[in-house]
Design a protein around this motif. Structure first.
Motif, PDB file in Angstrom:
ATOM      1  N   ASP A 168      61.129  59.608  23.693  1.00 23.44           N
ATOM      2  CA  ASP A 168      60.095  60.818  23.528  1.00 23.44           C
ATOM      3  C   ASP A 168      59.782  61.219  24.657  1.00 23.44           C
ATOM      4  OD1 ASP A 168      60.359  59.779  20.788  1.00 23.44           O
ATOM      5  OD2 ASP A 168      58.893  58.145  21.091  1.00 23.44           O
ATOM      6  N   SER A 207      50.290  63.256   8.396  1.00 17.21           N
ATOM      7  CA  SER A 207      49.512  64.413   8.899  1.00 17.21           C
ATOM      8  C   SER A 207      48.310  63.863   8.833  1.00 17.21           C
ATOM      9  CB  SER A 207      49.703  65.723   8.349  1.00 17.21           C
ATOM     10  OG  SER A 207      49.393  65.553   6.728  1.00 17.21           O
ATOM     11  N   LYS A 244      60.522  61.637  16.397  1.00 16.21           N
ATOM     12  CA  LYS A 244      59.242  61.961  15.982  1.00 16.21           C
ATOM     13  C   LYS A 244      59.495  63.455  16.535  1.00 16.21           C
ATOM     14  CE  LYS A 244      56.745  58.192  18.290  1.00 16.21           C
ATOM     15  NZ  LYS A 244      55.872  57.707  19.445  1.00 16.21           N
ATOM     16  N   LYS A 245      58.539  64.187  15.705  1.00 16.74           N
ATOM     17  CA  LYS A 245      58.501  65.724  15.957  1.00 16.74           C
ATOM     18  C   LYS A 245      57.040  66.032  15.809  1.00 16.74           C
ATOM     19  CE  LYS A 245      60.519  70.197  15.664  1.00 16.74           C
ATOM     20  NZ  LYS A 245      60.679  70.439  17.151  1.00 16.74           N
ATOM     21  N   SER A 246      56.094  65.711  16.737  1.00 13.54           N
ATOM     22  CA  SER A 246      54.796  65.729  16.495  1.00 13.54           C
ATOM     23  C   SER A 246      54.083  66.836  17.093  1.00 13.54           C
ATOM     24  CB  SER A 246      53.903  64.508  16.860  1.00 13.54           C
ATOM     25  OG  SER A 246      54.560  63.336  16.075  1.00 13.54           O
ATOM     26  N   ARG A 265      50.422  66.310  12.862  1.00 13.19           N
ATOM     27  CA  ARG A 265      51.381  66.451  11.985  1.00 13.19           C
ATOM     28  C   ARG A 265      52.872  66.005  12.457  1.00 13.19           C
ATOM     29  NH1 ARG A 265      52.321  71.695  11.760  1.00 13.19           N
ATOM     30  NH2 ARG A 265      54.258  71.672  12.590  1.00 13.19           N
ATOM     31  N   ASP A 266      53.339  64.993  11.921  1.00  9.55           N
ATOM     32  CA  ASP A 266      54.648  64.878  12.476  1.00  9.55           C
ATOM     33  C   ASP A 266      55.823  65.270  11.368  1.00  9.55           C
ATOM     34  OD1 ASP A 266      57.355  63.039  12.689  1.00  9.55           O
ATOM     35  OD2 ASP A 266      56.278  62.466  14.599  1.00  9.55           O
ATOM     36  N   GLN A 302      58.211  62.120  10.520  1.00 10.16           N
ATOM     37  CA  GLN A 302      57.696  61.039   9.595  1.00 10.16           C
ATOM     38  C   GLN A 302      56.798  61.375   8.514  1.00 10.16           C
ATOM     39  OE1 GLN A 302      55.837  58.325  12.511  1.00 10.16           O
ATOM     40  NE2 GLN A 302      57.494  58.378  13.810  1.00 10.16           N
ATOM     41  N   THR A 331      52.590  68.143  22.109  1.00 12.37           N
ATOM     42  CA  THR A 331      54.103  68.248  21.453  1.00 12.37           C
ATOM     43  C   THR A 331      54.601  66.755  21.695  1.00 12.37           C
ATOM     44  OG1 THR A 331      55.175  69.330  22.735  1.00 12.37           O
ATOM     45  CG2 THR A 331      54.273  70.496  21.043  1.00 12.37           C
ATOM     46  N   ASP A 354      58.309  65.009  21.125  1.00 13.70           N
ATOM     47  CA  ASP A 354      59.538  65.405  20.498  1.00 13.70           C
ATOM     48  C   ASP A 354      60.514  64.105  20.955  1.00 13.70           C
ATOM     49  OD1 ASP A 354      59.348  68.024  19.251  1.00 13.70           O
ATOM     50  OD2 ASP A 354      59.124  68.827  21.326  1.00 13.70           O
TER      51      ASP A 354
END
Length: 157
Positions: free
Chosen positions: A118, A34, A143-145, A27-28, A31, A137, A139
């Motif tokens: 990132d 998922s 991006k925050k995946s 999941r991001d 963006q 993770t 970050d």
């Protein structure tokens, strides 16, 4: 073959060696993407204290019409209480990715891997003789995946 969760870093190659099934959720939050992935990976001996990791599978992004294939390769080196991971594919072959230290039933990162802006970080949890999981993770500014992968030994499945 009887296996147990290893108590020190020098027993880890025997634990990881072999074929595994993988199931991954991703999941991001930035963006708004998922999906899920299924595949297989193999840890092959590649020298004293070194395992070559190869994974491949299919990724289905939510809302996509068809899955996408994926492949990835790394070299794991087990030495001096540290597990070092290097890229083993693409244009970064041989470059350092991340290092881990043993902490109880986990491998925790020594520090994040920077790729541009990132930061990549992963934690492994050894769940038993035939199962482990990895949470990654990513970050950065765009991006925050979160990727959660569960590995089950093929001969135990």
């Amino acid at each position: 073959m009887e296996r147990t969760r290893p108590d020190d870093v020098f027993l880890l190659p025997a634990f990881f060696q072999g074929s595994w099934r993988l199931q991954r959720r991703m999941r991001d939050d930035i963006q708004a993407v998922s999906g899920t992935a299924h595949g297989r990976c193999v840890f092959h001996p590649a020298g004293d204290g070194i395992l070559q990791y190869r994974e491949e599978g299919r990724l289905l992004l939510d809302g996509a019409a068809a899955p996408l294939g994926f492949r990835r390769a790394f070299l794991y080196t087990f030495a001096d209480e540290v597990v070092s991971v290097a890229f083993d594919d693409g244009d970064r072959i041989g470059l350092h990715y991340q290092a881990y230290r043993r902490k109880g039933n986990a491998l925790v990162p020594v520090g994040p891997h920077q790729c541009g802006a990132d930061a990549y970080s992963a934690h492994y949890r050894l769940l038993g003789e035939n199962e482990f999981e990895m949470e990654t993770t990513i970050d950065g500014p765009s991006k925050k995946s979160r990727l959660y992968t569960r590995f089950t030994r093929e001969e135990a499945a």
